[in-house]
Write a protein that holds these residues in place. Structure first.
Motif, PDB file in Angstrom:
ATOM      1  N   ARG A 128       0.903  -1.015   0.061  1.00  0.00           N
ATOM      2  CA  ARG A 128      -0.073   0.026  -0.062  1.00  0.00           C
ATOM      3  C   ARG A 128       0.822   1.392   0.061  1.00  0.00           C
ATOM      4  O   ARG A 128       1.770   1.614   0.940  1.00  0.00           O
ATOM      5  N   PHE A 129       0.722   2.114  -1.149  1.00  0.00           N
ATOM      6  CA  PHE A 129       1.378   3.550  -1.179  1.00  0.00           C
ATOM      7  C   PHE A 129       0.237   4.337  -1.488  1.00  0.00           C
ATOM      8  O   PHE A 129      -0.936   3.892  -2.020  1.00  0.00           O
ATOM      9  N   LYS A 130       0.315   5.598  -1.350  1.00  0.00           N
ATOM     10  CA  LYS A 130      -0.757   6.715  -1.972  1.00  0.00           C
ATOM     11  C   LYS A 130      -1.096   6.493  -3.283  1.00  0.00           C
ATOM     12  O   LYS A 130      -0.053   6.419  -3.944  1.00  0.00           O
ATOM     13  N   GLY A 131      -2.448   6.119  -3.422  1.00  0.00           N
ATOM     14  CA  GLY A 131      -2.853   5.819  -4.973  1.00  0.00           C
ATOM     15  C   GLY A 131      -2.732   4.519  -5.259  1.00  0.00           C
ATOM     16  O   GLY A 131      -2.850   4.148  -6.382  1.00  0.00           O
ATOM     17  N   TRP A 132      -2.638   3.330  -4.339  1.00  0.00           N
ATOM     18  CA  TRP A 132      -2.447   2.238  -4.606  1.00  0.00           C
ATOM     19  C   TRP A 132      -3.696   1.392  -5.435  1.00  0.00           C
ATOM     20  O   TRP A 132      -3.653   0.480  -5.994  1.00  0.00           O
ATOM     21  N   THR A 134      -5.324   3.072  -7.694  1.00  0.00           N
ATOM     22  CA  THR A 134      -5.847   3.599  -8.840  1.00  0.00           C
ATOM     23  C   THR A 134      -5.499   2.587  -9.968  1.00  0.00           C
ATOM     24  O   THR A 134      -4.817   1.597 -10.061  1.00  0.00           O
ATOM     25  N   VAL A 215       6.357   5.431  -3.170  1.00  0.00           N
ATOM     26  CA  VAL A 215       5.648   6.062  -2.268  1.00  0.00           C
ATOM     27  C   VAL A 215       4.440   6.775  -2.727  1.00  0.00           C
ATOM     28  O   VAL A 215       3.269   7.033  -1.711  1.00  0.00           O
ATOM     29  N   GLU A 216       4.187   7.079  -3.908  1.00  0.00           N
ATOM     30  CA  GLU A 216       2.865   7.574  -4.350  1.00  0.00           C
ATOM     31  C   GLU A 216       2.881   7.242  -5.847  1.00  0.00           C
ATOM     32  O   GLU A 216       3.874   7.265  -6.750  1.00  0.00           O
ATOM     33  N   LYS A 218       0.455   8.767  -9.181  1.00  0.00           N
ATOM     34  CA  LYS A 218      -0.218   9.901  -9.355  1.00  0.00           C
ATOM     35  C   LYS A 218      -1.278   9.603 -10.549  1.00  0.00           C
ATOM     36  O   LYS A 218      -0.804   9.219 -11.809  1.00  0.00           O
ATOM     37  N   GLU A 244      13.236  11.535  -3.548  1.00  0.00           N
ATOM     38  CA  GLU A 244      11.901  11.242  -4.609  1.00  0.00           C
ATOM     39  C   GLU A 244      12.354  11.482  -5.940  1.00  0.00           C
ATOM     40  O   GLU A 244      13.078  12.470  -6.400  1.00  0.00           O
ATOM     41  N   GLU A 246      10.670  11.049  -9.826  1.00  0.00           N
ATOM     42  CA  GLU A 246       9.227  10.813 -10.819  1.00  0.00           C
ATOM     43  C   GLU A 246       9.422  10.013 -11.685  1.00  0.00           C
ATOM     44  O   GLU A 246      10.195  10.141 -12.643  1.00  0.00           O
TER      45      GLU A 246
END
Lengths: 389, 105, 166
Positions: A128-132, A134, A215-216, A218, A244, A246
């Motif tokens: 689980r990470f932010k946006g998992w 999506t 980590v995320e 988007k 980080e 991208e």
């Protein structure tokens, strides 16, 4: 009157197929049940050549092994129900099966079994990470099914999380299907899978970000994956602020390990143990692959996540043991055959990758011997309520 | 948009039958009888299968083997159909599921 | 070790683990180089060589060893290794060039005469090359073996080519 079968095998992957073949060859009436539209479990997705020895079809592609096993099962007279889910195991060795998952009329049929072999495999872990959640974030196995079985690409630019054998092999197979793998992300400082699989990925020029995690994710305007943020991690696997990066991707595939799918034996009150090396909670079993309840056997990833080769051999043992218990195989012949199979299993569990699993299997069998001793007939277990048909 | 794997060194990806038509939210797309509905959707670039009940968030393919239910859609009026394990039939009518999409007769 | 930490093998590490062909053997013609360096239960290469040049024995986790005098550099083992870890190197192909035969399972498979970019174990382009042979019989079970001609000095580095557009 319920339809009767000597052996019901749940799951038609390598373990289930092997078990059904052995029991069928011995003369037992066998029903093999699987949720999916195709038999073979994970085998039909494996388009690479297997390792192991010639006894284990080394050098043969997984899907070819699947085809061979399926033919052997048919030749052994095994009845196969696909698109059918075992929805319950009931006292008195009754198996409830929901047919019609392939879109035909749904119905529930209960089979009276004498022996049940549960070979339901494993399922993928989630990170689980932010946006998992999506759309575009999926299990590596799902991506593998899409390209190798359904011949459709799940996306164009794929970021793989995990460098175990699943992560490495699926990355390679996604490239073979024409997808671009933009990178692999591994939290540990070491590649998890075989060096030769990693070597193929590197030769293809794919970056591997060691000591990193996602980590995320988007989403873009369409709500699906558009960018992924990865970061370096410290020795406690916590992301390090400021590191980080991208990465542009439309698909994220998670290959962070598997856990055994072992729910059914719980319904029959089989005893379990937790084993981290094998991926989770697993039913205790003895050298016959029999659980704490007489007549209920387990084989393959259900008993601990390993490989197709070991699943096949465990399935054989379960099939032989079940047929032996029913009187279809002479005890001496059965014992000798099972011994040979155990030798092959030891050979498969050798080397730096296998020896931990060998040690853990021995622990499971020892724990069984200590806590259970011999399997108990259902009627003798505590709290058993005999239900009359 | 065609996401089919059209060339492969190991697999025989040549389609030996003609495609059929199915409808997704009113849009007609090509599909092959017997393949999972989700495969046809992905080929057409459709990645969202449903929206969640509380927060109306999109969900799509996750496990691919009928275990997670993220791919559930309304198929021929029946909701909660796992499109990753349901085979295509010519003329199928598929709709993005909104929450629980309680039965559309 | 870089193969575990980074995913690729440095030449020195390979040489330390596997007994690589000697200078004398290279001068005799094509020979196999087996880049298999982990103990995994696996032995299809042993059965693949019809000259009996590859040995693993028991237990099957043993690393394969190559009998240099028996190896003819035919390249069959290249297609049989499940790990795609065997290559055939010919350091005396011509005065200035060498060839590297490698397994290649991507579409499009290159054709003889094609100009390519040759890559090393890290996937980095190190030189230009020309395809001189492509073997893909049914017995190879869909693992084509491609031979690329490159400047001699890169023979120990080149292990594949940059993939074409699918």
């Amino acid at each position: 009157m319920l339809q009767e079968k000597d052996v019901v095998v749940v799951g038609a992957g390598p373990a289930g197929l092997a078990a059904a073949i052995e029991a069928g060859k011995a003369g037992a009436s066998v029903l093999l049940v699987d949720l999916n539209l195709m038999a073979g479990g994970q085998l039909f997705k494996q388009i690479h050549k297997f390792f192991g020895s010639s006894a284990h079809h080394s050098g043969t592609r997984g899907f070819d092994i699947g085809k061979m096993l399926l033919q052997e099962a048919k030749d052994a007279g095994v009845e196969i129900w696909l698109g059918s889910a075992v929805i319950g195991l009931f006292p008195g060795m009754k198996v409830a099966i929901e047919k019609g998952l392939d879109g035909t009329k749904k119905e529930v049929i209960t089979i009276q079994a004498k022996k049940i072999i549960v070979a339901t495999g494993a399922s993928e872990n989630v990170i689980r990470f932010k946006g998992w959640t999506t759309p575009g974030v999926m299990g590596a196995g799902a991506a593998q099914t899409m390209v190798n079985v359904n011949h459709v690409k799940p996306g164009r630019k794929i970021l793989m999380l995990g460098t175990g054998n699943v992560g490495l092999i699926v990355s390679y197979q996604l490239m073979q299907a024409g997808c671009q793998v933009v990178g692999l992300v591994e939290a540990a400082p070491k590649i998890g899978g075989y060096a030769v699989h990693a070597a193929k990925i590197k030769r293809a020029g794919v970056p591997i970000y060691m000591n990193h995690t996602i980590v995320e994710v988007k989403p873009g305007a369409d709500g699906c994956v558009e960018k992924v943020i990865i970061a370096q991690v410290d020795e406690k696997f916590n992301p390090i602020s400021g590191t980080e990066k991208e990465i542009e991707a439309d698909t994220v595939t998670l290959a962070a390990g598997l856990k055994p799918s072992a729910e059914l034996p719980k319904l029959m009150k089989c005893q379990y143990t937790f084993n981290g090396v094998f991926g989770g909670s697993i039913p205790l079993h003895n050298e016959n692959m029999e659980t704490s309840i007489e007549g209920i056997y387990v084989a393959g990833d259900t008993t601990g996540v390993e490989e197709a080769n070991t699943a096949l051999e465990e399935g054989k043992i379960a099939g032989i043991a079940a047929a032996q218990a029913l009187g279809y195989i002479d005890a001496k012949v059965a014992e000798e055959t099972k011994k040979e199979i155990w030798h092959r299993l030891v050979a498969l569990r050798m080397g730096p990758f296998g020896e931990r699993r060998l040690a853990e299997k021995e622990k499971i069998i020892a724990e069984y011997a200590m806590k259970i001793g011999a399997p108990v007939p259902e009627e003798n277990m505590e709290g058993y309520d005999h239900v009359d048909n | 948009m065609c996401m089919r794997v059209e060339n492969h060194v190991i697999l025989d990806v040549e389609k030996k039958v003609s495609p059929v038509e199915i409808t997704v939210d009113g849009l007609v797309i090509e599909a092959y009888e017997g393949e999972p509905v989700l495969g046809a959707l992905l080929n057409a670039g459709i990645k969202i299968n449903r929206y969640t009940v509380k927060r109306h968030e999109p969900r799509g393919l996750f496990c691919g083997i009928g275990q997670c239910t993220d791919c559930a859609m309304v198929v021929d009026g029946v909701p909660n159909v796992r499109t990753c394990i349901t085979p295509v039939k010519a003329g199928m009518v598929i709709k993005t599921q909104d929450g629980l999409s309680k039965g559309e007769a | 070790m870089s193969i575990i930490n980074l995913g690729y093998l440095e030449y020195e590490e390979l040489a330390a683990i596997q007994k690589l062909p000697t200078k004398e053997r290279y001068e005799k013609g094509p020979v196999a180089v087996i880049e298999c360096i982990q103990e995994i239960p696996c032995n299809p290469c042993e059965a693949a060589c019809k000259f009996g040049a590859i040995e693993i024995g028991e237990p099957i986790t043993n690393l394969p060893t190559l009998a240099l005098d028996k190896c003819t550099g035919c390249g069959i083992c290249v297609s049989k290794c499940s790990g795609l870890a065997i290559f055939v190197i010919n350091k005396v192909y011509s005065e200035t060039t060498a060839t590297v035969a490698f397994p290649y399972e991507y579409f499009p498979v290159p054709v003889v005469g094609q100009d390519v970019e040759a890559v090393d174990r890290k996937g980095e382009v190190v030189c230009k090359g020309k395809i001189v042979k492509v073997m893909n019989p049914i017995s190879f079970d869909h693992t084509p073996v491609v031979t690329v001609e490159i400047p001699k000095e890169f023979a120990d580095e080149v292990r594949s080519i940059k993939r074409g557009e699918a």
